[in-house]
Design an enzyme around this catalytic site. Structure first.
Site, PDB file in Angstrom:
ATOM      1  N   SER A  88     -23.759  76.374  73.563  1.00  0.00           N
ATOM      2  CA  SER A  88     -22.983  75.271  72.985  1.00  0.00           C
ATOM      3  C   SER A  88     -23.011  74.108  73.959  1.00  0.00           C
ATOM      4  CB  SER A  88     -21.526  75.688  72.780  1.00  0.00           C
ATOM      5  OG  SER A  88     -20.724  74.552  72.477  1.00  0.00           O
ATOM      6  N   TYR A 103     -13.562  79.943  75.765  1.00  0.00           N
ATOM      7  CA  TYR A 103     -14.810  79.797  74.991  1.00  0.00           C
ATOM      8  C   TYR A 103     -15.818  78.953  75.768  1.00  0.00           C
ATOM      9  CZ  TYR A 103     -18.027  78.113  71.355  1.00  0.00           C
ATOM     10  OH  TYR A 103     -19.150  77.774  70.638  1.00  0.00           O
TER      11      TYR A 103
HETATM   12  N1  LIG Z   1     -20.254  75.363  64.655  1.00  0.00           N
HETATM   13  C1  LIG Z   1     -20.258  74.719  65.825  1.00  0.00           C
HETATM   14  O1  LIG Z   1     -19.737  73.596  65.962  1.00  0.00           O
HETATM   15  C2  LIG Z   1     -20.929  75.346  67.022  1.00  0.00           C
HETATM   16  C3  LIG Z   1     -21.203  74.527  68.121  1.00  0.00           C
HETATM   17  C4  LIG Z   1     -21.804  75.081  69.238  1.00  0.00           C
HETATM   18  C5  LIG Z   1     -22.121  76.423  69.264  1.00  0.00           C
HETATM   19  N2  LIG Z   1     -21.851  77.204  68.177  1.00  0.00           N
HETATM   20  C6  LIG Z   1     -22.212  78.623  68.252  1.00  0.00           C
HETATM   21  O2  LIG Z   1     -22.998  78.969  67.140  1.00  0.00           O
HETATM   22  C7  LIG Z   1     -22.877  80.367  66.904  1.00  0.00           C
HETATM   23  C8  LIG Z   1     -22.637  80.598  65.414  1.00  0.00           C
HETATM   24  O3  LIG Z   1     -21.375  80.047  65.070  1.00  0.00           O
HETATM   25  P1  LIG Z   1     -21.096  79.342  63.663  1.00  0.00           P
HETATM   26  O4  LIG Z   1     -20.666  77.977  63.939  1.00  0.00           O
HETATM   27  O5  LIG Z   1     -22.232  79.577  62.761  1.00  0.00           O
HETATM   28  O6  LIG Z   1     -19.775  80.106  63.175  1.00  0.00           O
HETATM   29  P2  LIG Z   1     -19.577  81.348  62.182  1.00  0.00           P
HETATM   30  O7  LIG Z   1     -20.020  80.986  60.810  1.00  0.00           O
HETATM   31  O8  LIG Z   1     -18.199  81.819  62.396  1.00  0.00           O
HETATM   32  O9  LIG Z   1     -20.619  82.407  62.722  1.00  0.00           O
HETATM   33  C9  LIG Z   1     -20.323  83.321  63.734  1.00  0.00           C
HETATM   34  C10 LIG Z   1     -21.068  84.591  63.393  1.00  0.00           C
HETATM   35  O10 LIG Z   1     -20.911  85.515  64.468  1.00  0.00           O
HETATM   36  C11 LIG Z   1     -20.682  86.792  63.915  1.00  0.00           C
HETATM   37  N3  LIG Z   1     -19.856  87.573  64.817  1.00  0.00           N
HETATM   38  C12 LIG Z   1     -18.660  87.239  65.361  1.00  0.00           C
HETATM   39  N4  LIG Z   1     -18.165  88.272  66.054  1.00  0.00           N
HETATM   40  C13 LIG Z   1     -19.083  89.289  65.939  1.00  0.00           C
HETATM   41  C14 LIG Z   1     -19.136  90.612  66.410  1.00  0.00           C
HETATM   42  N5  LIG Z   1     -18.140  91.155  67.128  1.00  0.00           N
HETATM   43  N6  LIG Z   1     -20.221  91.362  66.116  1.00  0.00           N
HETATM   44  C15 LIG Z   1     -21.223  90.840  65.377  1.00  0.00           C
HETATM   45  N7  LIG Z   1     -21.240  89.598  64.886  1.00  0.00           N
HETATM   46  C16 LIG Z   1     -20.161  88.836  65.163  1.00  0.00           C
HETATM   47  C17 LIG Z   1     -19.924  86.542  62.612  1.00  0.00           C
HETATM   48  O11 LIG Z   1     -20.160  87.612  61.682  1.00  0.00           O
HETATM   49  P3  LIG Z   1     -19.053  88.740  61.383  1.00  0.00           P
HETATM   50  O12 LIG Z   1     -17.706  88.087  61.508  1.00  0.00           O
HETATM   51  O13 LIG Z   1     -19.379  89.211  60.025  1.00  0.00           O
HETATM   52  O14 LIG Z   1     -19.276  89.788  62.430  1.00  0.00           O
HETATM   53  C18 LIG Z   1     -20.535  85.244  62.123  1.00  0.00           C
HETATM   54  O15 LIG Z   1     -21.590  85.473  61.221  1.00  0.00           O
HETATM   55  C19 LIG Z   1     -21.763  80.855  67.800  1.00  0.00           C
HETATM   56  O16 LIG Z   1     -22.291  81.471  68.961  1.00  0.00           O
HETATM   57  C20 LIG Z   1     -21.044  79.574  68.201  1.00  0.00           C
HETATM   58  O17 LIG Z   1     -20.378  79.694  69.429  1.00  0.00           O
HETATM   59  C21 LIG Z   1     -21.277  76.701  67.059  1.00  0.00           C
END
Ligand SMILES: NC(=O)c1ccc[n+]([C@@H]2O[C@H](COP(=O)([O-])OP(=O)(O)OC[C@H]3O[C@@H](n4cnc5c(N)ncnc54)[C@H](OP(=O)(O)O)[C@@H]3O)[C@@H](O)[C@H]2O)c1
Length: 251
Positions: free
Chosen positions: A138, A151
């Site tokens: 991130s 985080y």
């Molecule tokens: N959206 C943003 O602004 C942003 C910015 C920078 C970085 N990121 C990073 O991008 C990545 C994806 O996030 P997102 O924004 O797409 O949010 P999201 O839709 O909440 O996706 C997070 C995913 O991680 C999975 N996950 C969480 N805990 C888990 C566990 N214990 N075991 C297996 N899977 C798990 C969830 O699936 P389940 O709950 O079904 O397990 C979900 O599919 C993350 O690493 C986040 O930190 C996001």
């Protein structure tokens, strides 16, 4: 990386960035296996993308990681790309007593999880051509957001780990990539409708374009100011950003 003909395992592929990346890679002629805890999400993504596969995984549980790795290699011996994308993001209170459960879950999911997942698969990856290990970090690993201090710290730690692993694998035929998104519209921090955040489809289009180059760091335009935060001048950037974030994410 080459954008076609890979066999790709992506954690957190049931929603958000992981799902959108999985779908974009599936559309480009890759075999894609998604994973996550929520079976209902995995099933919906597979149903919408015939040919995709799914493996249930709880990245906080070492036994689940081992089981997923064994199954992945048995069912998809051509597997050559790992995308460590699963993550959680919760507000915390660095001014007071940090909730211990939140802290452990965040560190275990965002930092230990990707390390363990990679460790379970690296021997196999070293036998493959065009092997890639990618991590979704991130921009908050470069400029912390004070209201999500734990985080932000996990993402800074992940960045550091990536640098070490990339150095150690530089002659081993395994490339190590870091995808460092800016704020993107997903369920994370309830940002699905956040006007200020980058639309998911735009983020994926820009990300795919950079992924198709030989860049080690996959940065969309909106991430570059954060990445350029180096050295002793960081306080101005950190403070200005957090003036905005503390208002936007006020409890
Ligand atoms: N959206 C943003 O602004 C942003 C910015 C920078 C970085 N990121 C990073 O991008 C990545 C994806 O996030 P997102 O924004 O797409 O949010 P999201 O839709 O909440 O996706 C997070 C995913 O991680 C999975 N996950 C969480 N805990 C888990 C566990 N214990 N075991 C297996 N899977 C798990 C969830 O699936 P389940 O709950 O079904 O397990 C979900 O599919 C993350 O690493 C986040 O930190 C996001």
């Amino acid at each position: 990386m080459k954008l076609t003909g890979n066999t790709i395992f992506i954690t957190g592929g049931g929603s958000g960035i992981g799902r959108a990346l999985a779908e974009a890679l599936h559309a480009r002629g890759n075999t894609v296996i998604i994973s996550g805890r929520r079976r209902v999400n995995l099933d919906a993504v597979v149903a919408a993308n015939p040919g995709m596969a799914a493996i249930e995984l709880d990245i906080t549980d070492p036994a689940s990681i081992e089981a997923a790795a064994v199954r992945l290699i048995a069912e998809h011996p051509d597997f050559n790309v790992l995308i460590n994308n699963a993550g959680i993001m919760l507000p915390d209170q660095a001014t007071g007593r940090i909730d211990d459960k939140l802290m452990i879950e965040t560190v275990t999911t965002n930092f230990l999880g990707p390390i363990r997942m990679t460790a379970a698969l690296i021997e196999h990856l070293q036998t493959r051509n065009d092997a890639i290990i990618a991590y979704t970090s991130s921009v908050l690993g470069f400029v912390p957001m004070a209201v999500t201090a734990v985080y932000s710290a996990t993402k800074a730690a992940l960045h550091s780990y990536v640098l070490s692993q990339r150095f150690l694998l530089k002659d081993a035929g395994v490339r190590v990539l870091e995808i460092a998104p800016p704020w993107v519209r997903t369920d994370l921090m309830n940002s699905g409708d956040a006007e200020e955040a980058m639309p998911l489809d735009q983020f994926i289009a820009e990300t795919m374009a950079v992924l198709g180059t030989d860049a080690d760091e996959i940065l969309v335009e909106g991430a570059k100011t954060f990445r350029a935060n180096v050295g002793p001048n960081e306080h101005g950037l950190v403070n200005d950003f957090n003036e905005f974030a503390s208002i936007r994410f006020a409890a």
